[in-house]
Structure formats: C-alpha cells, structure tokens
Design a protein around this motif. Structure first.
Motif, mmCIF file in Angstrom:
data_model
loop_
_atom_site.group_PDB
_atom_site.id
_atom_site.type_symbol
_atom_site.label_atom_id
_atom_site.label_comp_id
_atom_site.label_asym_id
_atom_site.label_seq_id
_atom_site.Cartn_x
_atom_site.Cartn_y
_atom_site.Cartn_z
ATOM 1 N N THR A 105 -0.070 -7.893 -4.578
ATOM 2 C CA THR A 105 0.004 -7.176 -3.298
ATOM 3 C C THR A 105 -0.924 -5.970 -3.288
ATOM 4 O OG1 THR A 105 2.274 -7.913 -2.994
ATOM 5 C CG2 THR A 105 1.557 -6.024 -1.678
ATOM 6 N N VAL A 106 -0.893 -5.200 -4.351
ATOM 7 C CA VAL A 106 -1.747 -4.007 -4.412
ATOM 8 C C VAL A 106 -3.219 -4.416 -4.390
ATOM 9 C CG1 VAL A 106 -2.411 -2.047 -5.857
ATOM 10 C CG2 VAL A 106 0.001 -2.573 -5.504
ATOM 11 N N TRP A 107 -3.570 -5.434 -5.139
ATOM 12 C CA TRP A 107 -4.955 -5.914 -5.181
ATOM 13 C C TRP A 107 -5.408 -6.388 -3.800
ATOM 14 C CZ3 TRP A 107 -9.210 -6.121 -8.103
ATOM 15 C CH2 TRP A 107 -10.162 -7.087 -7.827
ATOM 16 N N THR A 108 -4.570 -7.192 -3.168
ATOM 17 C CA THR A 108 -4.909 -7.776 -1.871
ATOM 18 C C THR A 108 -4.981 -6.717 -0.778
ATOM 19 O OG1 THR A 108 -3.855 -9.832 -2.582
ATOM 20 C CG2 THR A 108 -4.250 -9.580 -0.231
ATOM 21 N N ALA A 109 -4.017 -5.815 -0.759
ATOM 22 C CA ALA A 109 -4.002 -4.769 0.266
ATOM 23 C C ALA A 109 -5.168 -3.797 0.094
ATOM 24 C CB ALA A 109 -2.677 -4.014 0.225
ATOM 25 N N GLY A 110 -5.561 -3.544 -1.120
ATOM 26 C CA GLY A 110 -6.671 -2.632 -1.363
ATOM 27 C C GLY A 110 -7.973 -3.106 -0.739
ATOM 28 N N GLN A 111 -8.085 -4.407 -0.552
ATOM 29 C CA GLN A 111 -9.308 -4.958 0.016
ATOM 30 C C GLN A 111 -9.488 -4.597 1.496
ATOM 31 O OE1 GLN A 111 -9.869 -9.105 -1.075
ATOM 32 N NE2 GLN A 111 -8.765 -8.737 -2.977
ATOM 33 N N VAL A 112 -8.411 -4.256 2.194
ATOM 34 C CA VAL A 112 -8.554 -3.931 3.615
ATOM 35 C C VAL A 112 -8.983 -2.485 3.856
ATOM 36 C CG1 VAL A 112 -6.934 -5.727 4.352
ATOM 37 C CG2 VAL A 112 -6.123 -3.383 4.060
ATOM 38 N N VAL A 113 -9.111 -1.715 2.798
ATOM 39 C CA VAL A 113 -9.629 -0.353 2.975
ATOM 40 C C VAL A 113 -11.002 -0.413 3.645
ATOM 41 C CG1 VAL A 113 -10.443 1.714 1.737
ATOM 42 C CG2 VAL A 113 -8.254 0.646 1.119
ATOM 43 N N ALA A 114 -11.769 -1.435 3.318
ATOM 44 C CA ALA A 114 -13.093 -1.591 3.946
ATOM 45 C C ALA A 114 -12.984 -1.782 5.458
ATOM 46 C CB ALA A 114 -13.832 -2.773 3.319
ATOM 47 N N ALA A 127 -1.005 -10.856 1.696
ATOM 48 C CA ALA A 127 -0.398 -9.974 0.685
ATOM 49 C C ALA A 127 1.115 -10.134 0.655
ATOM 50 C CB ALA A 127 -0.780 -8.517 0.959
ATOM 51 N N ALA A 128 1.728 -10.274 1.815
ATOM 52 C CA ALA A 128 3.183 -10.393 1.893
ATOM 53 C C ALA A 128 3.681 -11.822 1.714
ATOM 54 C CB ALA A 128 3.666 -9.848 3.239
ATOM 55 N N SER A 129 2.941 -12.792 2.224
ATOM 56 C CA SER A 129 3.446 -14.171 2.249
ATOM 57 C C SER A 129 3.666 -14.762 0.876
ATOM 58 C CB SER A 129 2.525 -15.061 3.074
ATOM 59 O OG SER A 129 1.272 -15.198 2.447
ATOM 60 N N VAL A 130 2.998 -14.231 -0.125
ATOM 61 C CA VAL A 130 3.193 -14.747 -1.481
ATOM 62 C C VAL A 130 4.655 -14.591 -1.915
ATOM 63 C CG1 VAL A 130 2.589 -12.629 -2.742
ATOM 64 C CG2 VAL A 130 2.120 -14.860 -3.750
ATOM 65 N N ILE A 131 5.331 -13.587 -1.401
ATOM 66 C CA ILE A 131 6.739 -13.378 -1.759
ATOM 67 C C ILE A 131 7.581 -14.574 -1.350
ATOM 68 C CG2 ILE A 131 8.795 -11.985 -1.249
ATOM 69 C CD1 ILE A 131 6.903 -9.564 -1.089
ATOM 70 N N GLU A 173 9.737 -2.072 -2.229
ATOM 71 C CA GLU A 173 9.779 -1.123 -1.109
ATOM 72 C C GLU A 173 8.455 -0.371 -0.964
ATOM 73 O OE1 GLU A 173 11.921 -0.973 1.404
ATOM 74 O OE2 GLU A 173 12.759 -2.727 0.411
ATOM 75 N N LEU A 174 7.813 -0.076 -2.074
ATOM 76 C CA LEU A 174 6.493 0.558 -2.027
ATOM 77 C C LEU A 174 5.486 -0.371 -1.352
ATOM 78 C CD1 LEU A 174 4.519 2.843 -2.932
ATOM 79 C CD2 LEU A 174 4.183 1.505 -5.013
ATOM 80 N N GLN A 175 5.518 -1.652 -1.711
ATOM 81 C CA GLN A 175 4.627 -2.627 -1.087
ATOM 82 C C GLN A 175 4.879 -2.697 0.412
ATOM 83 O OE1 GLN A 175 5.010 -6.479 -3.112
ATOM 84 N NE2 GLN A 175 5.615 -5.313 -4.922
ATOM 85 N N ARG A 176 6.157 -2.798 0.783
ATOM 86 C CA ARG A 176 6.501 -2.875 2.209
ATOM 87 C C ARG A 176 5.947 -1.662 2.949
ATOM 88 N NH1 ARG A 176 11.788 -4.396 5.060
ATOM 89 N NH2 ARG A 176 12.661 -4.594 2.967
ATOM 90 N N SER A 177 6.214 -0.486 2.448
ATOM 91 C CA SER A 177 5.792 0.729 3.160
ATOM 92 C C SER A 177 4.275 0.824 3.250
ATOM 93 C CB SER A 177 6.392 1.980 2.524
ATOM 94 O OG SER A 177 5.875 2.193 1.235
ATOM 95 N N MET A 178 3.584 0.391 2.201
ATOM 96 C CA MET A 178 2.121 0.431 2.209
ATOM 97 C C MET A 178 1.564 -0.539 3.253
ATOM 98 S SD MET A 178 -0.481 -0.456 -0.957
ATOM 99 C CE MET A 178 0.255 -2.077 -1.184
ATOM 100 N N LEU A 179 2.074 -1.767 3.284
ATOM 101 C CA LEU A 179 1.564 -2.759 4.232
ATOM 102 C C LEU A 179 1.927 -2.415 5.671
ATOM 103 C CD1 LEU A 179 2.195 -6.057 2.222
ATOM 104 C CD2 LEU A 179 0.032 -4.820 2.518
#
Length: 178
Positions: free
Chosen positions: A154-163, A74-78, A38-44
C-alpha cells in the motif's frame, strides 16, 4: 516517534521471519498491524480527498494507472488477499465506474475495504496467524506477516501518486509522521 519505531520494527520482524520456519508473534502485534491498516486508510482517504475529481482519471505517464485506479489498486489488494490467504468471505464491491469517477465513490470504497480488512484481522485466530503458507514467488511466510506485506504494498503503491499531485503544482496530503 513511537509510530516510526513500531513500523520500523514491523519491517525488521517481517524480513527476518521469512527466513524462519514459523515465528509466533505476541498477540499485541495484532494491534500494531491494526494501526498500520488505519494508517493506510487515512493516507489513501486523504489523497482521494485532496485530488480534484477532474484529475481522478489522469495518468502522469502513458503506462501508469490513473490516479483513481492507483488508489483503488492500493486498497483492493486487501480484499483479494483476505479471501485468498485468510479464507474471508468476499464482500460485494461497488461498480468501479462510480468508485473511479467520484470522491464520494472512492472514499466510500476505501472505507468499505478497510472495514473489511480490520474485521478479518481482528477475527484471525492465533494458530492461523502462525501457519506458514506459500506467498508470492514461492516465499514461505507465516500468515501474520502477510499483513505487513499488505502494508508495504500500500505504501509503495500510494507513493507513486505523489507525481499526480506534483504535475498540478499541488502538495500531496501531509505526511502523518511530521
């Protein structure tokens, strides 16, 4: 503070479990993993909602996936891991031309994927969770740990879009722990 400690504990447990033959986890740990989904979902979803659609298909560097592709990845890996390691039936996924080009398409996709992941996690039998399998690179881990690996990915992959946000002088969505 409790969430930070829980996630830190999850990482410690996951790291030490890989070195052991099989580590049964208390049933209560499943809820920790559900909370991480749920944390991943809300973050993405927050990232998808915060980025103007006009920049969905933009990359920060030539070799990077564009913003929408990175969130999608980030999500599709699930979906892939649920089928590969948990025997889940595949879900019918929408056309990526819709998913990658609109906020509505991307957030709908994210919710569908995370609903699917939550259903698979909730239905996973305790004996299946304890089963040791060969993961990436020959690593032998219990199946319950795969959920922790999904979280880390997910956290690693999503963190990359901060740029992507910073490129446009935008702050990324608020970090949930503060």
């Amino acid at each position: 503070m409790r969430v930070i400690a829980t996630v830190a504990l999850a990482g410690c447990v996951a790291t030490t479990a890989a070195a052991q033959e099989s580590v049964p986890m208390p049933e209560s740990y499943r809820q920790v993993q559900m909370n991480m989904l749920e944390l991943q979902r809300s973050m993405l979803v927050a990232m998808a909602d915060s980025m103007p659609e006009q920049w969905y298909r933009e990359s920060v560097t030539p070799v990077q996936r564009d913003f929408a592709q990175q969130i999608h990845h980030a999500a599709s890996v699930i979906v892939w891991i649920c089928g590969r390691f948990f025997g889940a039936d595949p879900i019918e996924l929408p056309d990526t031309s819709v998913v990658l080009n609109s906020r509505e398409g991307l957030t709908s996709y994210l919710n569908e994927v995370y609903d699917h992941g939550a259903e698979v996690l909730a239905a996973q039998a305790a004996d299946d969770r304890a089963m040791v399998v060969g993961f990436f690179g020959g690593l032998q881990i219990p199946k319950w740990q795969i959920w922790d690996e999904i979280h880390q990915h997910t956290v690693w992959t999503a963190g990359q879009v901060v740029a992507n946000f910073r490129k446009h002088d935008m702050a990324p969505p608020g970090f949930g722990f503060f």
